[in-house]
Design a protein around this motif. Structure first.
Motif, PDB file in Angstrom:
ATOM      1  N   ALA A 197       0.812  -1.214   0.000  1.00 48.31           N
ATOM      2  CA  ALA A 197       0.000   0.000   0.000  1.00 48.31           C
ATOM      3  C   ALA A 197       0.847   1.267   0.000  1.00 48.31           C
ATOM      4  N   ASP A 198       1.997   1.209   0.616  1.00 47.41           N
ATOM      5  CA  ASP A 198       2.841   2.396   0.760  1.00 47.41           C
ATOM      6  C   ASP A 198       4.027   2.425  -0.207  1.00 47.41           C
ATOM      7  N   ARG A 199       4.250   1.333  -0.906  1.00 45.58           N
ATOM      8  CA  ARG A 199       5.495   1.200  -1.662  1.00 45.58           C
ATOM      9  C   ARG A 199       5.634   2.224  -2.779  1.00 45.58           C
ATOM     10  N   PHE A 200       4.560   2.485  -3.520  1.00 44.62           N
ATOM     11  CA  PHE A 200       4.687   3.395  -4.655  1.00 44.62           C
ATOM     12  C   PHE A 200       5.052   4.807  -4.204  1.00 44.62           C
ATOM     13  N   ALA A 201       4.496   5.257  -3.093  1.00 45.44           N
ATOM     14  CA  ALA A 201       4.811   6.598  -2.612  1.00 45.44           C
ATOM     15  C   ALA A 201       6.289   6.719  -2.281  1.00 45.44           C
ATOM     16  N   VAL A 202       6.839   5.692  -1.649  1.00 47.55           N
ATOM     17  CA  VAL A 202       8.260   5.732  -1.292  1.00 47.55           C
ATOM     18  C   VAL A 202       9.120   5.590  -2.543  1.00 47.55           C
ATOM     19  N   LEU A 203       8.734   4.682  -3.424  1.00 43.42           N
ATOM     20  CA  LEU A 203       9.459   4.513  -4.690  1.00 43.42           C
ATOM     21  C   LEU A 203       9.502   5.838  -5.453  1.00 43.42           C
ATOM     22  N   SER A 204       8.368   6.514  -5.531  1.00 41.30           N
ATOM     23  CA  SER A 204       8.296   7.789  -6.249  1.00 41.30           C
ATOM     24  C   SER A 204       9.234   8.815  -5.634  1.00 41.30           C
ATOM     25  N   ALA A 205       9.278   8.848  -4.312  1.00 40.65           N
ATOM     26  CA  ALA A 205      10.159   9.795  -3.637  1.00 40.65           C
ATOM     27  C   ALA A 205      11.618   9.494  -3.946  1.00 40.65           C
ATOM     28  N   PHE A 206      11.967   8.216  -3.970  1.00 43.21           N
ATOM     29  CA  PHE A 206      13.342   7.834  -4.277  1.00 43.21           C
ATOM     30  C   PHE A 206      13.706   8.216  -5.715  1.00 43.21           C
ATOM     31  N   VAL A 207      12.793   7.999  -6.644  1.00 44.51           N
ATOM     32  CA  VAL A 207      13.070   8.343  -8.044  1.00 44.51           C
ATOM     33  C   VAL A 207      13.231   9.847  -8.190  1.00 44.51           C
ATOM     34  N   GLU A 208      12.375  10.621  -7.544  1.00 42.36           N
ATOM     35  CA  GLU A 208      12.512  12.079  -7.626  1.00 42.36           C
ATOM     36  C   GLU A 208      13.850  12.530  -7.040  1.00 42.36           C
ATOM     37  N   MET A 209      14.284  11.889  -5.973  1.00 48.12           N
ATOM     38  CA  MET A 209      15.594  12.201  -5.416  1.00 48.12           C
ATOM     39  C   MET A 209      16.693  11.911  -6.447  1.00 48.12           C
ATOM     40  N   GLY A 210      16.592  10.751  -7.103  1.00 51.24           N
ATOM     41  CA  GLY A 210      17.578  10.401  -8.120  1.00 51.24           C
ATOM     42  C   GLY A 210      17.560  11.367  -9.290  1.00 51.24           C
ATOM     43  N   ILE A 211      16.375  11.772  -9.729  1.00 50.63           N
ATOM     44  CA  ILE A 211      16.266  12.720 -10.836  1.00 50.63           C
ATOM     45  C   ILE A 211      16.930  14.038 -10.475  1.00 50.63           C
ATOM     46  N   GLN A 212      16.722  14.486  -9.262  1.00 52.82           N
ATOM     47  CA  GLN A 212      17.346  15.746  -8.871  1.00 52.82           C
ATOM     48  C   GLN A 212      18.864  15.622  -8.795  1.00 52.82           C
ATOM     49  N   MET A 213      19.349  14.458  -8.401  1.00 48.31           N
ATOM     50  CA  MET A 213      20.795  14.252  -8.408  1.00 48.31           C
ATOM     51  C   MET A 213      21.337  14.271  -9.838  1.00 48.31           C
ATOM     52  N   VAL A 214      20.571  13.694 -10.772  1.00 48.55           N
ATOM     53  CA  VAL A 214      20.961  13.756 -12.188  1.00 48.55           C
ATOM     54  C   VAL A 214      21.015  15.208 -12.649  1.00 48.55           C
ATOM     55  N   GLU A 215      20.002  15.983 -12.310  1.00 46.10           N
ATOM     56  CA  GLU A 215      19.950  17.381 -12.727  1.00 46.10           C
ATOM     57  C   GLU A 215      21.127  18.171 -12.141  1.00 46.10           C
ATOM     58  N   MET A 216      21.449  17.906 -10.892  1.00 46.18           N
ATOM     59  CA  MET A 216      22.581  18.591 -10.261  1.00 46.18           C
ATOM     60  C   MET A 216      23.894  18.242 -10.940  1.00 46.18           C
ATOM     61  N   GLU A 217      24.064  16.959 -11.251  1.00 46.56           N
ATOM     62  CA  GLU A 217      25.309  16.534 -11.894  1.00 46.56           C
ATOM     63  C   GLU A 217      25.407  17.093 -13.310  1.00 46.56           C
ATOM     64  N   ALA A 218      24.296  17.123 -14.036  1.00 53.42           N
ATOM     65  CA  ALA A 218      24.308  17.696 -15.377  1.00 53.42           C
ATOM     66  C   ALA A 218      24.666  19.173 -15.333  1.00 53.42           C
ATOM     67  N   GLN A 219      24.130  19.871 -14.345  1.00 53.74           N
ATOM     68  CA  GLN A 219      24.447  21.290 -14.209  1.00 53.74           C
ATOM     69  C   GLN A 219      25.928  21.488 -13.871  1.00 53.74           C
ATOM     70  N   ARG A 220      26.450  20.629 -13.015  1.00 55.07           N
ATOM     71  CA  ARG A 220      27.863  20.744 -12.668  1.00 55.07           C
ATOM     72  C   ARG A 220      28.758  20.526 -13.876  1.00 55.07           C
ATOM     73  N   GLN A 221      28.409  19.511 -14.669  1.00 59.58           N
ATOM     74  CA  GLN A 221      29.201  19.218 -15.865  1.00 59.58           C
ATOM     75  C   GLN A 221      29.110  20.363 -16.864  1.00 59.58           C
ATOM     76  N   SER A 222      27.940  20.990 -16.954  1.00 56.43           N
ATOM     77  CA  SER A 222      27.776  22.132 -17.849  1.00 56.43           C
ATOM     78  C   SER A 222      28.681  23.280 -17.441  1.00 56.43           C
ATOM     79  N   VAL A 223      28.769  23.530 -16.134  1.00 58.70           N
ATOM     80  CA  VAL A 223      29.643  24.583 -15.625  1.00 58.70           C
ATOM     81  C   VAL A 223      31.096  24.237 -15.908  1.00 58.70           C
ATOM     82  N   ASP A 224      31.455  22.970 -15.699  1.00 56.19           N
ATOM     83  CA  ASP A 224      32.844  22.553 -15.921  1.00 56.19           C
ATOM     84  C   ASP A 224      33.258  22.672 -17.373  1.00 56.19           C
ATOM     85  N   ALA A 225      32.277  22.625 -18.293  1.00 54.54           N
ATOM     86  CA  ALA A 225      32.605  22.679 -19.719  1.00 54.54           C
ATOM     87  C   ALA A 225      33.062  24.048 -20.165  1.00 54.54           C
ATOM     88  N   TYR A 226      32.745  25.074 -19.357  1.00 56.26           N
ATOM     89  CA  TYR A 226      33.115  26.431 -19.733  1.00 56.26           C
ATOM     90  C   TYR A 226      34.531  26.744 -19.252  1.00 56.26           C
TER      91      TYR A 226
END
Length: 240
Positions: free
Chosen positions: A211-240
């Motif tokens: 009953a609770d698994r999807f809510a927690v799974l969703s939270a974990f995925v959103e955390m992972g997505i934000q980590m991806v976004e942060m890393e992509a932004q860092r790499q973009s800065v490093d490219a300059y």
């Protein structure tokens, strides 16, 4: 398990707020939780730009199909076909699809290796009360390694504790951290460390009521997505 009892399974009191309110306003609440934890841990990784640049799975994939082409092993861990869709859009489509667990798999492969290990650590840290003492000890070793992967003492401690045939969630995450240790020869399996990160997170999620698994799974995925976004932004800065 009810929504109130689920709160007792999450080590971070704020995390359950994110998970219970995820459908209504998940991204904002997850960001608040993740930012606090970054201050204590992941920010140290982002500060090591050269170390991050050397990770096995760099970002820069224009589409999900690009990731599948660059890392064919992902097709052995998930059944959804690759499409010419931006990676994060594809990840969210998986989350909304028939097998939302594949969003965890895709995110594990999309993240750079060391960041993926940290993501797995953070996910299981939110489930601390569902883990045995040994798993908590392994998570502490993973945290030390992520902070200083070149430290011989951390590598030795992790290496002596890793089980090449993991049977618990944190054992999988510990193995992912030691994936490139020649003593374990995990590269010969044909899988990257993302395989173990994925297995560890999914094993942890399996301990939560249906009953609770999807809510927690969703939270974990959103955390992972934000980590991806942060890393992509860092790499973009490093490219300059």
């Amino acid at each position: 398990m009810s929504g109130s009892s689920l709160a007792r399974t999450i080590s971070n009191p704020k995390a359950i707020v994110c998970e219970q309110a995820h459908v209504a306003d998940g991204r904002r609440l997850i960001r608040l939780t993740l930012d606090r934890r970054l201050a204590a841990g992941f920010s140290a990784i982002c500060a090591d730009a050269r170390g991050m640049a050397a990770m096995a799975n760099e970002l820069g994939y224009r589409t999900a199909r690009d990731l599948f082409l660059a890392c064919p092993a992902i097709a052995r861990d998930m059944k959804s076909p690759a499409v010419a869709q931006p990676p994060l859009e594809f990840c969210r489509a998986l989350l909304a699809g028939r097998v939302p667990e594949e969003a965890v798999t895709f995110c594990a492969y999309l993240l750079p290796e060391r960041a993926a290990v940290w993501w797995g650590h953070e996910c299981l840290s939110h489930l601390a009360e569902l883990l045995a003492e040994r798993d908590l000890e392994l998570l502490a070793l993973v945290s030390d390694w992520v902070g200083e992967p070149g430290n011989p003492r951390h590598r030795a401690a992790l290496g002596s504790a890793v089980d090449p045939s993991p049977a618990t969630p944190a054992a999988w995450i510990a193995l992912s951290a030691a994936w490139r240790d020649p003593a374990f020869d995990m590269l010969s399996t044909g899988f990257p460390a993302a395989h173990a990160v994925n297995a560890g997170i999914l094993a942890g999620l399996a301990r939560i009521s249906t009953a609770d698994r999807f809510a927690v799974l969703s939270a974990f995925v959103e955390m992972g997505i934000q980590m991806v976004e942060m890393e992509a932004q860092r790499q973009s800065v490093d490219a300059y």
